[in-house]
Design a protein around this motif. Structure first.
Motif, PDB file in Angstrom:
ATOM      1  N   LYS A  55      10.578 -27.937   9.005  1.00  0.00           N
ATOM      2  CA  LYS A  55       9.473 -27.759   8.065  1.00  0.00           C
ATOM      3  C   LYS A  55       9.979 -27.169   6.761  1.00  0.00           C
ATOM      4  O   LYS A  55      10.878 -26.329   6.738  1.00  0.00           O
ATOM      5  N   LYS A  56       9.375 -27.577   5.678  1.00  0.00           N
ATOM      6  CA  LYS A  56       9.747 -27.048   4.362  1.00  0.00           C
ATOM      7  C   LYS A  56       9.239 -25.624   4.231  1.00  0.00           C
ATOM      8  O   LYS A  56       8.081 -25.327   4.503  1.00  0.00           O
ATOM      9  N   LYS A  57      10.111 -24.710   3.835  1.00  0.00           N
ATOM     10  CA  LYS A  57       9.710 -23.330   3.658  1.00  0.00           C
ATOM     11  C   LYS A  57       8.833 -23.199   2.421  1.00  0.00           C
ATOM     12  O   LYS A  57       9.023 -23.906   1.430  1.00  0.00           O
ATOM     13  N   PRO A  58       7.831 -22.308   2.481  1.00  0.00           N
ATOM     14  CA  PRO A  58       6.979 -22.114   1.313  1.00  0.00           C
ATOM     15  C   PRO A  58       7.787 -21.559   0.145  1.00  0.00           C
ATOM     16  O   PRO A  58       8.741 -20.790   0.328  1.00  0.00           O
ATOM     17  N   ALA A  59       7.420 -22.003  -1.043  1.00  0.00           N
ATOM     18  CA  ALA A  59       8.126 -21.546  -2.236  1.00  0.00           C
ATOM     19  C   ALA A  59       7.907 -20.057  -2.451  1.00  0.00           C
ATOM     20  O   ALA A  59       6.832 -19.532  -2.205  1.00  0.00           O
ATOM     21  N   LYS A  60       8.987 -19.410  -2.888  1.00  0.00           N
ATOM     22  CA  LYS A  60       8.864 -17.995  -3.162  1.00  0.00           C
ATOM     23  C   LYS A  60       8.136 -17.774  -4.487  1.00  0.00           C
ATOM     24  O   LYS A  60       8.278 -18.552  -5.424  1.00  0.00           O
ATOM     25  N   ARG A  61       7.367 -16.690  -4.549  1.00  0.00           N
ATOM     26  CA  ARG A  61       6.721 -16.300  -5.792  1.00  0.00           C
ATOM     27  C   ARG A  61       7.780 -15.768  -6.765  1.00  0.00           C
ATOM     28  O   ARG A  61       8.681 -15.030  -6.368  1.00  0.00           O
ATOM     29  N   ILE A  62       7.650 -16.157  -8.004  1.00  0.00           N
ATOM     30  CA  ILE A  62       8.524 -15.626  -9.040  1.00  0.00           C
ATOM     31  C   ILE A  62       7.713 -14.659  -9.887  1.00  0.00           C
ATOM     32  O   ILE A  62       6.698 -15.017 -10.475  1.00  0.00           O
ATOM     33  N   ILE A  63       8.124 -13.389  -9.907  1.00  0.00           N
ATOM     34  CA  ILE A  63       7.408 -12.385 -10.679  1.00  0.00           C
ATOM     35  C   ILE A  63       7.821 -12.504 -12.137  1.00  0.00           C
ATOM     36  O   ILE A  63       8.989 -12.452 -12.477  1.00  0.00           O
ATOM     37  N   ASN A  64       6.844 -12.704 -13.007  1.00  0.00           N
ATOM     38  CA  ASN A  64       7.123 -12.735 -14.434  1.00  0.00           C
ATOM     39  C   ASN A  64       6.073 -11.908 -15.167  1.00  0.00           C
ATOM     40  O   ASN A  64       5.131 -11.404 -14.562  1.00  0.00           O
ATOM     41  N   ASN A  65       6.258 -11.748 -16.449  1.00  0.00           N
ATOM     42  CA  ASN A  65       5.364 -10.878 -17.210  1.00  0.00           C
ATOM     43  C   ASN A  65       3.924 -11.356 -17.158  1.00  0.00           C
ATOM     44  O   ASN A  65       2.989 -10.563 -17.134  1.00  0.00           O
ATOM     45  N   ALA A  66       3.724 -12.673 -17.150  1.00  0.00           N
ATOM     46  CA  ALA A  66       2.365 -13.206 -17.155  1.00  0.00           C
ATOM     47  C   ALA A  66       1.617 -12.838 -15.883  1.00  0.00           C
ATOM     48  O   ALA A  66       0.411 -12.645 -15.893  1.00  0.00           O
ATOM     49  N   SER A  67       2.366 -12.740 -14.745  1.00  0.00           N
ATOM     50  CA  SER A  67       1.702 -12.460 -13.482  1.00  0.00           C
ATOM     51  C   SER A  67       1.464 -10.973 -13.268  1.00  0.00           C
ATOM     52  O   SER A  67       0.756 -10.581 -12.358  1.00  0.00           O
ATOM     53  N   ARG A  68       2.103 -10.127 -14.086  1.00  0.00           N
ATOM     54  CA  ARG A  68       1.970  -8.683 -13.908  1.00  0.00           C
ATOM     55  C   ARG A  68       0.727  -8.151 -14.611  1.00  0.00           C
ATOM     56  O   ARG A  68       0.787  -7.238 -15.442  1.00  0.00           O
ATOM     57  N   SER A  69      -0.387  -8.732 -14.275  1.00  0.00           N
ATOM     58  CA  SER A  69      -1.677  -8.267 -14.785  1.00  0.00           C
ATOM     59  C   SER A  69      -2.662  -8.280 -13.627  1.00  0.00           C
ATOM     60  O   SER A  69      -2.511  -9.050 -12.678  1.00  0.00           O
ATOM     61  N   PHE A  70      -3.674  -7.414 -13.711  1.00  0.00           N
ATOM     62  CA  PHE A  70      -4.583  -7.286 -12.575  1.00  0.00           C
ATOM     63  C   PHE A  70      -5.991  -6.941 -13.030  1.00  0.00           C
ATOM     64  O   PHE A  70      -6.217  -6.442 -14.130  1.00  0.00           O
ATOM     65  N   ARG A  71      -6.924  -7.180 -12.115  1.00  0.00           N
ATOM     66  CA  ARG A  71      -8.317  -6.773 -12.292  1.00  0.00           C
ATOM     67  C   ARG A  71      -8.840  -6.311 -10.936  1.00  0.00           C
ATOM     68  O   ARG A  71      -8.639  -6.986  -9.918  1.00  0.00           O
ATOM     69  N   ILE A  72      -9.493  -5.140 -10.896  1.00  0.00           N
ATOM     70  CA  ILE A  72     -10.060  -4.600  -9.666  1.00  0.00           C
ATOM     71  C   ILE A  72     -11.581  -4.601  -9.774  1.00  0.00           C
ATOM     72  O   ILE A  72     -12.141  -4.172 -10.785  1.00  0.00           O
ATOM     73  N   PHE A  73     -12.234  -5.086  -8.731  1.00  0.00           N
ATOM     74  CA  PHE A  73     -13.690  -5.007  -8.625  1.00  0.00           C
ATOM     75  C   PHE A  73     -14.013  -4.084  -7.448  1.00  0.00           C
ATOM     76  O   PHE A  73     -13.533  -4.289  -6.333  1.00  0.00           O
ATOM     77  N   THR A  74     -14.826  -3.069  -7.720  1.00  0.00           N
ATOM     78  CA  THR A  74     -15.130  -2.056  -6.714  1.00  0.00           C
ATOM     79  C   THR A  74     -16.574  -2.148  -6.290  1.00  0.00           C
ATOM     80  O   THR A  74     -17.478  -2.173  -7.126  1.00  0.00           O
ATOM     81  N   PHE A  75     -16.780  -2.177  -4.979  1.00  0.00           N
ATOM     82  CA  PHE A  75     -18.120  -2.172  -4.405  1.00  0.00           C
ATOM     83  C   PHE A  75     -18.292  -0.861  -3.623  1.00  0.00           C
ATOM     84  O   PHE A  75     -17.371  -0.433  -2.926  1.00  0.00           O
ATOM     85  N   GLY A  76     -19.458  -0.228  -3.733  1.00  0.00           N
ATOM     86  CA  GLY A  76     -19.705   0.910  -2.863  1.00  0.00           C
ATOM     87  C   GLY A  76     -19.657   2.259  -3.534  1.00  0.00           C
ATOM     88  O   GLY A  76     -19.936   2.397  -4.721  1.00  0.00           O
ATOM     89  N   CYS A  77     -19.229   3.255  -2.779  1.00  0.00           N
ATOM     90  CA  CYS A  77     -19.416   4.665  -3.132  1.00  0.00           C
ATOM     91  C   CYS A  77     -18.255   5.209  -3.962  1.00  0.00           C
ATOM     92  O   CYS A  77     -17.307   4.509  -4.305  1.00  0.00           O
ATOM     93  N   ASN A  88       4.455  -7.072  -2.471  1.00  0.00           N
ATOM     94  CA  ASN A  88       5.819  -7.588  -2.629  1.00  0.00           C
ATOM     95  C   ASN A  88       6.171  -8.564  -1.508  1.00  0.00           C
ATOM     96  O   ASN A  88       6.760  -9.626  -1.753  1.00  0.00           O
ATOM     97  N   ASN A  89       5.794  -8.216  -0.270  1.00  0.00           N
ATOM     98  CA  ASN A  89       6.083  -9.108   0.858  1.00  0.00           C
ATOM     99  C   ASN A  89       5.401 -10.456   0.682  1.00  0.00           C
ATOM    100  O   ASN A  89       5.986 -11.509   0.976  1.00  0.00           O
ATOM    101  N   TYR A  90       4.160 -10.429   0.195  1.00  0.00           N
ATOM    102  CA  TYR A  90       3.456 -11.691  -0.020  1.00  0.00           C
ATOM    103  C   TYR A  90       4.161 -12.515  -1.091  1.00  0.00           C
ATOM    104  O   TYR A  90       4.361 -13.733  -0.942  1.00  0.00           O
ATOM    105  N   MET A  91       4.559 -11.848  -2.171  1.00  0.00           N
ATOM    106  CA  MET A  91       5.169 -12.589  -3.280  1.00  0.00           C
ATOM    107  C   MET A  91       6.536 -13.147  -2.902  1.00  0.00           C
ATOM    108  O   MET A  91       6.964 -14.187  -3.415  1.00  0.00           O
ATOM    109  N   VAL A  92       7.236 -12.478  -1.999  1.00  0.00           N
ATOM    110  CA  VAL A  92       8.550 -12.965  -1.552  1.00  0.00           C
ATOM    111  C   VAL A  92       8.397 -14.138  -0.584  1.00  0.00           C
ATOM    112  O   VAL A  92       9.102 -15.146  -0.690  1.00  0.00           O
ATOM    113  N   ASN A  93       7.441 -14.012   0.348  1.00  0.00           N
ATOM    114  CA  ASN A  93       7.316 -15.012   1.402  1.00  0.00           C
ATOM    115  C   ASN A  93       6.323 -16.122   1.088  1.00  0.00           C
ATOM    116  O   ASN A  93       6.403 -17.205   1.672  1.00  0.00           O
ATOM    117  N   GLY A  94       5.375 -15.852   0.199  1.00  0.00           N
ATOM    118  CA  GLY A  94       4.409 -16.876  -0.169  1.00  0.00           C
ATOM    119  C   GLY A  94       3.412 -17.216   0.914  1.00  0.00           C
ATOM    120  O   GLY A  94       2.757 -18.248   0.859  1.00  0.00           O
TER     121      GLY A  94
END
Length: 472
Positions: free
Chosen positions: A3-25, A130-136
């Protein structure tokens, strides 16, 4: 053929951004501040546009059924978002993830979710990401429980002048309607020296107000040395130089001891405001809820608070339509509201939480009856709130200015020591400072006023005199 291994994530500046949505207390808000702090420590920057963000985190709440529905609605929407932003990583965490049936539903029905983790292993998030981005590969990591609190996580506070400080996690009360003990686990208290050090560091960084957080702050220290308790913690924190205000939530009525009340009264930095969630005024319903107190206990605690703490404001939580609640039970709740004269209340229709004892109780209340009762409840609460706020008319109060008004950027908004929301003409330079405001108009949910100069406040009280006598 391999089976073909899943492609690894490549961390670059464009991907180093985030948004958090909070529900609750506030506990969830504090967790989101920690997640943001960990990400910023890794070099991530916040991106408000989810179509541009490299990472979106949904921090979930499971206290109410509608919270679950909102979260699933949001998760569903990311199927479309990922078509526009295919490299987006979608992570879901928080209380909902502590329920196996919820996690199974996400895994089976929502392929757009890449990473799932829970409340007990929040500190693992950078490693999991990090584990997710390495293993995909999709990664699901949820701990059932934890008997420790991880210290020294970076925190990205929303406001530089006020902050949340978690003093304990979990709950041992097992109210029959509540899922929290199953999602947050058993009570675990932080060591007082760790809390003291965190608050002192916050103050050194310009923080004027801290809010101490726990599912039941009154039981803080029960799992520690017998000399450590919530009253002693309040007195200790009150000695910190340049700290202006101490708030806390939530306070369970059964554990609101005379020692805690005395500490609030004695400590000048502890705000004269208590959130005391009674949930019901009927002793019969309270027993069915496993709240471990009676109507008489509620009235006794409120009486003690008002006698010892001048100008105190008391708010509450109420659940309407708990299984088996009769009209007579509901009228007992209205009676208690009148006797206690709560400044305001968070009111909720009873919501079935799968896995709790109340979910399978007989005599579930029809929705029409719930809505009728909550409307009647709100009529009483709003009248009392309006009447209490009217007593502020003409008073001079101390306001910690928080931000511009949402409706008018030329007006500032902040809170009194009794947690009243005040709007007044001001300037952004006021934000984060304490100003004196003369109340010119009182509404049901807020107060309007005018800022006055310090020299004009001679003879004026900076705390509101209690207009409500102790109730019997």
């Amino acid at each position: 053929m391999s089976k073909k291994k899943p492609a690894k994530r490549i961390i670059n500046n464009a991907s180093r951004s985030f948004r958090i949505f909070t529900f609750g207390c506030q506990m969830n808000e504090n967790d989101s501040e920690k997640i943001s702090g960990m990400l910023k420590a890794l070099g991530y920057v916040e991106e408000m546009d989810v179509n541009k963000a490299g990472l979106v985190i949904l921090n979930t709440c499971s206290v109410r059924e509608n919270a679950d529905e909102r979260v699933f609605g949001n998760i569903g929407a990311y199927k479309t978002v990922k078509k526009t932003n295919p490299d987006l990583i979608l992570a879901v965490c928080g209380c909902m993830m502590q329920q196996p049936e919820i996690v199974n539903q996400i895994v089976s029905k929502y392929p757009q979710v890449d990473l799932v983790f829970g409340t007990h292993n929040l500190h693992q998030f950078p490693e999991l990401l990090n584990n997710y981005m390495v293993n995909g590969k999709r990664l699901v990591e949820v701990w059932d429980d934890s008997d420790t609190i991880v210290e020294d996580l970076p925190v990205d506070r929303k406001y530089p002048f006020k902050g949340f400080v978690t003093i304990m996690n979990g709950c041992n009360n097992f109210c029959t309607y509540c899922i929290v003990p199953y999602t947050r686990g058993r009570e675990v208290s932080r060591q007082p020296d760790k809390i003291f050090a965190e608050v002192k560091a916050l103050v050194a960084d310009g923080c004027a107000e801290v809010t101490l957080l726990g599912q039941n702050v009154n039981s803080y220290g029960n799992d520690l040395d017998e000399t450590v308790n919530f009253a002693s913690l309040l007195r200790q924190l009150n000695t910190i130089d340049n700290l202006k205000r101490i708030r806390f939530m939530t306070s369970h009525p059964k554990d609101l001891s005379d020692a805690v009340i005395d500490a609030i009264a004695a400590c000048d930095k502890v705000c004269n405001y208590i959130h005391l969630p009674i949930q019901s005024g009927s002793t019969r319903v309270l027993k069915a809820m496993n709240r471990k107190y009676t109507q008489e206990d509620i009235l006794d605690r409120v009486r003690a608070v008002r006698e010892k703490i001048p100008g105190v404001a008391i708010t509450t939580d109420l659940i309407v339509g708990f299984p088996g609640e009769t009209e007579a039970d509901f009228l007992e709740t209205l009676k208690v509201i009148e006797l206690c004269q709560f400044d305001s209340a968070f009111t909720f229709l009873y919501s079935i939480r799968t896995g709790t004892p109340a979910a399978t109780m007989a005599d579930q209340i029809p929705d029409a009856v719930k809505h009728d009762r909550i409307n009647r409840c709100l009529e009483v609460l709003h009248r009392i709130s309006h009447d209490i706020n009217q007593t502020y008319q003409g008073q001079v109060v101390e306001v910690l200015v928080e931000e511009p008004s949402r409706n008018n950027p030329e007006r500032m908004t902040g809170r009194t020591r009794t947690s009243k929301l005040v709007n007044f003409p001001g300037d952004p330079t006021d934000i984060g400072t304490q100003v004196m405001v003369k109340i010119t108009a009182a509404k049901t949910f807020s107060l309007d006023g005018e800022k006055i100069e310090q020299e004009d406040t001679h003879g004026a009280a900076d705390t509101h005199d209690d207009p409500i006598p102790a109730n019997s």
